[in-house]
Design an enzyme around this catalytic site. Sequence first.
Site, PDB file in Angstrom:
ATOM      1  N   CYS A   2     -31.357  93.256   7.080  1.00  0.00           N
ATOM      2  CA  CYS A   2     -30.456  92.097   7.193  1.00  0.00           C
ATOM      3  C   CYS A   2     -29.460  92.047   6.032  1.00  0.00           C
ATOM      4  CB  CYS A   2     -31.161  90.750   7.249  1.00  0.00           C
ATOM      5  SG  CYS A   2     -32.389  90.599   8.558  1.00  0.00           S
ATOM      6  N   TYR A  82     -35.529  89.537   4.703  1.00  0.00           N
ATOM      7  CA  TYR A  82     -36.726  90.227   4.215  1.00  0.00           C
ATOM      8  C   TYR A  82     -36.578  90.629   2.746  1.00  0.00           C
ATOM      9  CZ  TYR A  82     -40.235  91.120   7.828  1.00  0.00           C
ATOM     10  OH  TYR A  82     -41.275  91.016   8.703  1.00  0.00           O
ATOM     11  N   ASN A 177     -31.650  93.018   0.935  1.00  0.00           N
ATOM     12  CA  ASN A 177     -33.110  93.067   0.856  1.00  0.00           C
ATOM     13  C   ASN A 177     -33.530  93.677  -0.481  1.00  0.00           C
ATOM     14  OD1 ASN A 177     -32.203  94.229   3.878  1.00  0.00           O
ATOM     15  ND2 ASN A 177     -33.380  92.335   3.898  1.00  0.00           N
ATOM     16  N   ARG A 230     -25.702  98.599   1.744  1.00  0.00           N
ATOM     17  CA  ARG A 230     -25.128  97.485   2.503  1.00  0.00           C
ATOM     18  C   ARG A 230     -24.605  96.390   1.575  1.00  0.00           C
ATOM     19  NH1 ARG A 230     -29.031  95.061   4.806  1.00  0.00           N
ATOM     20  NH2 ARG A 230     -30.771  96.481   4.426  1.00  0.00           N
TER      21      ARG A 230
END
Length: 330
Positions: A2, A82, A177, A230
């Site tokens: 995520c 997460y 994360n 990311r």
Amino acid sequence: MCTSIYTTTTDQKHMLARTMDFSYPLASQPVFIPRKYTWNLAAATQTIENKYGFIGTGKNLGGAYFVADGVNEMGLAVAELYLPGEAVYHEDPLAEQLNLAPHEFILWLLGNCRSVDDVAQRLAAIRLIDIPVPVLGFVTPLHWIITDKTGACVVIEPTSLTEPLQFKQNPVGVMTNTPKLEWHIENLRNYLNTQPMQFASTTFGTFTADPFSQGTGTSGLPGGYTPPERFVRAAFFKEHIEAAKTETEGVHNAFEILSTVKIPKGIVQKSDQTDDYSQYISVMCNETSTFYYQDYNTNEISCVQLHDQLLASDQVVEFPISKTPIFKTF
């Protein structure tokens, strides 16, 4: 997995957005949770009655609704992501504290807090207990990004059992994360050479090396889907994308930024050969309490606003969403 981002438009609309990257089929959808919604704590016999109504991504699990992100009628927006290998929870509840399972925390935040400051004043009373999610059967290792109308953006990461829960200021407005937020922020120092501007030609002896084409300034951006990669991509695109003037443009920008980290099916596979992919993208506006949602299987964006008529309802409302591509034909 995520990725979450927090952006501001030039007319001062604040937008919290996220991808939901997961391998287990969530089959979730936009859900309205009304004022005075009551639910039982998994760690005790206590029943909670929420104060505020909110809209978010949710699902009924074991007879109760659980959500992964949302915005309430006061403009507080929250997303849970997460944090595997870092998140730790208490084994036993304490009578003098509010004992919440990790997956219940966001339900309490959105249903009972009006702002980041309000959360700050009540955070010391919260104790997160190691309890699995109903039906799923496992404990979710979570951290939370929380925003409001003031432009505040904070993160809660439960990584210590000896200290109470506390805020981390998020100056970048990005969360992914593991590792913890501080690591990701420090890691941005490795990407000082990335820029939107084209690099100039340079010489090697008598040879002048000209750029092959446009985009040389971005050649240092990482291209994988690990949390650090990311985080860097989301931070770069968030920082340099053309500023949005309105809420509509802000929603569009959020989808454009998150498209750079959105994971298609088949690209990231777990050891059991299941796909970890972006099952949906959601965007929340703090000022208008509007929720935007796009399922993986469609290009259509669904929109729900917490207007007075909806807030007057005392029933949970599920909003069906499209799961097929939408084409304009001529």
